[in-house]
Motif scaffolding. Sequence first.
Motif, PDB file in Angstrom:
ATOM      1  N   LEU A 535      -4.467  26.735 -57.897  1.00 12.17           N
ATOM      2  CA  LEU A 535      -3.609  26.740 -56.915  1.00 12.17           C
ATOM      3  C   LEU A 535      -3.136  25.008 -56.562  1.00 12.17           C
ATOM      4  CD1 LEU A 535      -1.990  27.769 -54.560  1.00 12.17           C
ATOM      5  CD2 LEU A 535      -3.947  27.607 -53.110  1.00 12.17           C
ATOM      6  N   ALA A 536      -3.960  24.172 -56.650  1.00 13.14           N
ATOM      7  CA  ALA A 536      -3.740  22.906 -56.574  1.00 13.14           C
ATOM      8  C   ALA A 536      -2.793  22.366 -57.515  1.00 13.14           C
ATOM      9  CB  ALA A 536      -5.142  22.139 -56.645  1.00 13.14           C
ATOM     10  N   GLN A 537      -2.826  22.874 -58.834  1.00 10.48           N
ATOM     11  CA  GLN A 537      -1.757  22.283 -59.832  1.00 10.48           C
ATOM     12  C   GLN A 537      -0.482  22.898 -59.533  1.00 10.48           C
ATOM     13  OE1 GLN A 537      -1.458  24.015 -63.832  1.00 10.48           O
ATOM     14  NE2 GLN A 537      -2.195  22.049 -64.638  1.00 10.48           N
ATOM     15  N   ARG A 538      -0.553  24.031 -59.416  1.00 11.56           N
ATOM     16  CA  ARG A 538       0.929  24.638 -58.889  1.00 11.56           C
ATOM     17  C   ARG A 538       1.497  24.112 -57.553  1.00 11.56           C
ATOM     18  NH1 ARG A 538       2.146  27.604 -63.166  1.00 11.56           N
ATOM     19  NH2 ARG A 538       0.659  29.447 -63.591  1.00 11.56           N
ATOM     20  N   LEU A 539       0.896  23.883 -56.644  1.00 12.61           N
ATOM     21  CA  LEU A 539       1.356  22.744 -55.481  1.00 12.61           C
ATOM     22  C   LEU A 539       1.900  21.634 -55.628  1.00 12.61           C
ATOM     23  CD1 LEU A 539      -1.086  24.096 -52.685  1.00 12.61           C
ATOM     24  CD2 LEU A 539       1.174  24.847 -52.969  1.00 12.61           C
ATOM     25  N   ALA A 540       0.701  20.904 -56.601  1.00 13.73           N
ATOM     26  CA  ALA A 540       1.222  19.654 -57.197  1.00 13.73           C
ATOM     27  C   ALA A 540       2.612  19.544 -57.961  1.00 13.73           C
ATOM     28  CB  ALA A 540       0.423  19.140 -57.932  1.00 13.73           C
ATOM     29  N   ARG A 541       2.777  20.715 -58.612  1.00 12.78           N
ATOM     30  CA  ARG A 541       4.202  20.725 -59.334  1.00 12.78           C
ATOM     31  C   ARG A 541       5.310  21.733 -58.709  1.00 12.78           C
ATOM     32  NH1 ARG A 541       4.129  20.232 -64.659  1.00 12.78           N
ATOM     33  NH2 ARG A 541       5.699  21.925 -65.107  1.00 12.78           N
ATOM     34  N   GLY A 542       5.184  21.764 -57.436  1.00 13.29           N
ATOM     35  CA  GLY A 542       6.196  22.426 -56.677  1.00 13.29           C
ATOM     36  C   GLY A 542       6.506  24.048 -56.951  1.00 13.29           C
ATOM     37  N   GLU A 543       5.355  24.466 -57.643  1.00 14.87           N
ATOM     38  CA  GLU A 543       5.575  25.835 -57.950  1.00 14.87           C
ATOM     39  C   GLU A 543       5.393  26.768 -56.907  1.00 14.87           C
ATOM     40  OE1 GLU A 543       3.509  26.054 -61.598  1.00 14.87           O
ATOM     41  OE2 GLU A 543       4.931  24.976 -62.607  1.00 14.87           O
ATOM     42  N   ARG A 544       6.447  27.161 -55.913  1.00 10.63           N
ATOM     43  CA  ARG A 544       6.050  27.779 -54.799  1.00 10.63           C
ATOM     44  C   ARG A 544       5.653  29.400 -55.010  1.00 10.63           C
ATOM     45  NH1 ARG A 544      10.480  26.243 -50.568  1.00 10.63           N
ATOM     46  NH2 ARG A 544      11.990  27.283 -52.291  1.00 10.63           N
ATOM     47  N   ALA A 545       6.467  29.888 -55.914  1.00  3.44           N
ATOM     48  CA  ALA A 545       6.219  31.505 -56.100  1.00  3.44           C
ATOM     49  C   ALA A 545       4.807  31.639 -56.611  1.00  3.44           C
ATOM     50  CB  ALA A 545       7.393  31.814 -57.085  1.00  3.44           C
ATOM     51  N   GLU A 546       4.476  30.831 -57.810  1.00  2.00           N
ATOM     52  CA  GLU A 546       3.129  30.826 -58.318  1.00  2.00           C
ATOM     53  C   GLU A 546       2.143  30.507 -57.419  1.00  2.00           C
ATOM     54  OE1 GLU A 546       2.318  32.268 -61.467  1.00  2.00           O
ATOM     55  OE2 GLU A 546       4.713  32.621 -61.192  1.00  2.00           O
ATOM     56  N   ALA A 547       2.414  29.518 -56.300  1.00  2.93           N
ATOM     57  CA  ALA A 547       1.196  29.162 -55.569  1.00  2.93           C
ATOM     58  C   ALA A 547       1.249  30.252 -54.334  1.00  2.93           C
ATOM     59  CB  ALA A 547       1.732  28.171 -54.567  1.00  2.93           C
ATOM     60  N   ALA A 548       2.181  30.881 -54.110  1.00  2.00           N
ATOM     61  CA  ALA A 548       1.998  32.181 -53.069  1.00  2.00           C
ATOM     62  C   ALA A 548       1.277  33.125 -53.757  1.00  2.00           C
ATOM     63  CB  ALA A 548       3.550  32.619 -52.755  1.00  2.00           C
ATOM     64  N   ARG A 549       1.414  33.629 -55.012  1.00  2.00           N
ATOM     65  CA  ARG A 549       0.793  34.504 -55.632  1.00  2.00           C
ATOM     66  C   ARG A 549      -0.854  33.990 -55.851  1.00  2.00           C
ATOM     67  NH1 ARG A 549      -1.099  34.910 -60.540  1.00  2.00           N
ATOM     68  NH2 ARG A 549       0.450  33.369 -61.242  1.00  2.00           N
ATOM     69  N   LEU A 550      -1.085  32.982 -55.884  1.00  2.00           N
ATOM     70  CA  LEU A 550      -2.491  32.554 -56.103  1.00  2.00           C
ATOM     71  C   LEU A 550      -3.297  32.553 -54.921  1.00  2.00           C
ATOM     72  CD1 LEU A 550      -2.062  29.674 -58.600  1.00  2.00           C
ATOM     73  CD2 LEU A 550      -3.592  31.467 -58.832  1.00  2.00           C
ATOM     74  N   TYR A 551      -2.511  32.408 -53.763  1.00  2.00           N
ATOM     75  CA  TYR A 551      -3.182  32.566 -52.512  1.00  2.00           C
ATOM     76  C   TYR A 551      -3.688  33.916 -52.275  1.00  2.00           C
ATOM     77  CZ  TYR A 551      -1.999  28.084 -49.894  1.00  2.00           C
ATOM     78  OH  TYR A 551      -1.716  26.835 -49.864  1.00  2.00           O
ATOM     79  N   GLY A 552      -2.963  35.009 -52.641  1.00  6.67           N
ATOM     80  CA  GLY A 552      -3.354  36.232 -52.719  1.00  6.67           C
ATOM     81  C   GLY A 552      -4.500  36.448 -53.618  1.00  6.67           C
ATOM     82  N   ARG A 553      -4.422  35.777 -54.687  1.00  9.06           N
ATOM     83  CA  ARG A 553      -5.722  36.126 -55.632  1.00  9.06           C
ATOM     84  C   ARG A 553      -7.130  35.546 -54.977  1.00  9.06           C
ATOM     85  NH1 ARG A 553      -5.208  36.208 -62.057  1.00  9.06           N
ATOM     86  NH2 ARG A 553      -6.768  37.943 -61.189  1.00  9.06           N
ATOM     87  N   ILE A 554      -6.879  34.205 -54.255  1.00 11.83           N
ATOM     88  CA  ILE A 554      -7.897  33.567 -53.601  1.00 11.83           C
ATOM     89  C   ILE A 554      -8.515  34.619 -52.536  1.00 11.83           C
ATOM     90  CG2 ILE A 554      -8.673  31.743 -52.300  1.00 11.83           C
ATOM     91  CD1 ILE A 554      -6.723  29.920 -53.873  1.00 11.83           C
ATOM     92  N   ALA A 555      -7.524  35.222 -51.840  1.00 10.49           N
ATOM     93  CA  ALA A 555      -7.888  35.980 -50.634  1.00 10.49           C
ATOM     94  C   ALA A 555      -8.523  36.938 -51.456  1.00 10.49           C
ATOM     95  CB  ALA A 555      -6.634  36.400 -49.905  1.00 10.49           C
ATOM     96  N   THR A 556      -8.081  37.812 -52.480  1.00  7.46           N
ATOM     97  CA  THR A 556      -8.801  38.974 -52.795  1.00  7.46           C
ATOM     98  C   THR A 556     -10.471  38.762 -53.251  1.00  7.46           C
ATOM     99  OG1 THR A 556      -6.854  39.983 -53.764  1.00  7.46           O
ATOM    100  CG2 THR A 556      -8.782  40.699 -54.873  1.00  7.46           C
ATOM    101  N   ALA A 557     -10.456  37.321 -53.709  1.00  2.00           N
ATOM    102  CA  ALA A 557     -11.919  37.153 -54.041  1.00  2.00           C
ATOM    103  C   ALA A 557     -12.786  36.796 -52.995  1.00  2.00           C
ATOM    104  CB  ALA A 557     -12.148  35.742 -54.915  1.00  2.00           C
TER     105      ALA A 557
END
Length: 688
Positions: A535-557
């Motif tokens: 997620l940190a890498q996606r946010l640093a690169r401005g990849e918002r759609a991928e970042a939103a999806r990763l928030y969901g994966r973190i929440a699932t864990a």
Amino acid sequence: MTDQALDTDGARLSDGVAAESHFLGRTRELKELRADIERAGLDTLSGKKPPRARVLLIAGRPGSGRTALAEELVRQVADDYADGVLRARLGEPDGTPVPVERAARQLLTALGLTAPPGAGEDDLTEALRTALAGRRTLLLLDDAAGAEQVDALLPDAPDCLVVAVSAGPLTGIADVRPCTLGGLDTKSALELLTRHTGSVRITVDPRAAESLVEACQGQPTALNLAGGWLAARPKAAVSDLAKRLHAEADEGTPLGRVFRFVYDQLPGTAARILRLLSLAPAGLADPHTASALAGCTVGAAHTTLDDLVALGLLRAVDSPLPQYEVPGCLHPLLCALAETHDRPAELQLARARMLERTVRLLQSCRAITETDNPDAREKLQGLPRALRFPSPRAAAEWLSIRRPALLASARLAVADGELDTLARRLMSQLVRAMVAHVGTQAAAPDLYGIHGLVLDVAERRKLPRERAAALLNLGDLDARTGRTREALVRYRAALDAGREANDPYATGRAMESVGGTHQELGDHDRAADWFGRALAQRLARGERAEAARLYGRIATAHTYAGRYGEALRNWRAAASGHRKNGDVAAHARALSELARVQEYAGRPQESLHTCQEAVEWARRAEDVRLQAALQLRLADTLERLGDPAAARLHRGAAERMLGEEGQESCENEPEREHGADACEIRSASVED
């Protein structure tokens, strides 16, 4: 009598006796072989039970008719083996031994069994022995390069029989019964010639015919070539051919002499096509292969291939599509001619044309399945008519029939250790075509081999980007087949390679995959940590759609770990991200998961409010299944809150949306959307 080709898959299972063959001669050899089947072995004589299957060896030089004799023996005794006949070829046309793991997998496939992609030689051979235990099966192993290949595939079943075909002895296998072939007897050799020339040309000059048999030393392939040449020239005298061959008696083998004579009489175009067929992958060619190699039209290539079959220089493969095989005994002769008559640059160009044609056929094969893709339709229409398939079914049939040659093309493309643009495109299109027609799961063993080839070359040539891509793909295949720990090792290695190549896609993909693997192993703390790194890498690169999806994966864990506070925070971030990105459906699904976790956390009123909001967003997204699933969840929540009347209303609304038969599947709809593996698996290969 000639060497008969096995099926193009390299292995098959036959349940009955083949049709009556046109086999000639070898009466003594067949009698001895059948007697050897019943003869007591060394173990039996010593009072022990035979621990393994009996092995009969048919040894002889290529072109001696050894495979034909083996096939005739199998035809005669097949009824005695109730569990059928298995066939496998253990040598490539150029003499390269087929890896044992590949042969074992093909035999398992012929038995209708599957093995995990990437399974090693020991696992596959053990699975094969287990499958054959207690069976009465006959195995024909053709073109064995050595005893090691046969020994690895030998069943631990005394009721099985193995017929092995090889050029020499199989030293190291106990109690092998060898049968060494020489030439045909004169009577059978003359009958073989008669089949080509007709009886008149043989009976009017029997001495000349016998002299021709002597010049060929009774070798079936040499006699077939001589007979084919005579059949194509009705006015040629048998005596003239016999004298010509006797005059060159000191130059090479009988087969080599006859082959050179027939080759020298070919038209220039046919001779060139024949030479270049030495480059055909796995010795298998079709009109497209010959056309690309020689740079001629497909129709002209097809006609030439049929002419070469009539002369005995090629074999026509029994197939719904025109397909031809270069006899293994002629392959070294063709290679020598190509090296003599064609410059290295010309051979390299011919190989490049052939691989380019294969790439374009694979593009067409895949594109015809994408009927709803305008770009694919446009690309398909841009291809020449000869490269277009009439229907998806025809494309699938071509892919299935040409599969052995296509896989051999992949091996050929990386054989020199260079992953150039053409090799990359070939790998990419082969993978995509297989997935489109067969599916990832069914094609997994072949895909594993392709990605393994790329990995071998990438490691040898120190190409970190290609190494990362291959490791990611191999890790995906391991993960899908339950080899989770092996997948974790692959993903960690891919992360190192991606960092070395400074490839942000590979590193991000690897970190997320490592997290997913830890989650699969039940280590939710590490899973959340690795998802956070991605997620940190996606946010640093401005990849918002991928970042939103990763928030969901973190929440699932965090949900699996029981940390509902962290899970709620990350689901809210996911929902907010999807809303800002304008992804209405993803926003609705994130809200539905947020409501689920609120219920787990003991907040039913908040869950009810969030679920109602999710229903509204699902309605905007026109996602009927999600709406129905959320209505069912609302019904369950209202029942727990003591409002059964409202619960019945929501349950009725769900039933009206999808019907009672779809109720069970709808109840788990949001969970499927955000399951343990929400990561899209993509190839790092370059799109053409």
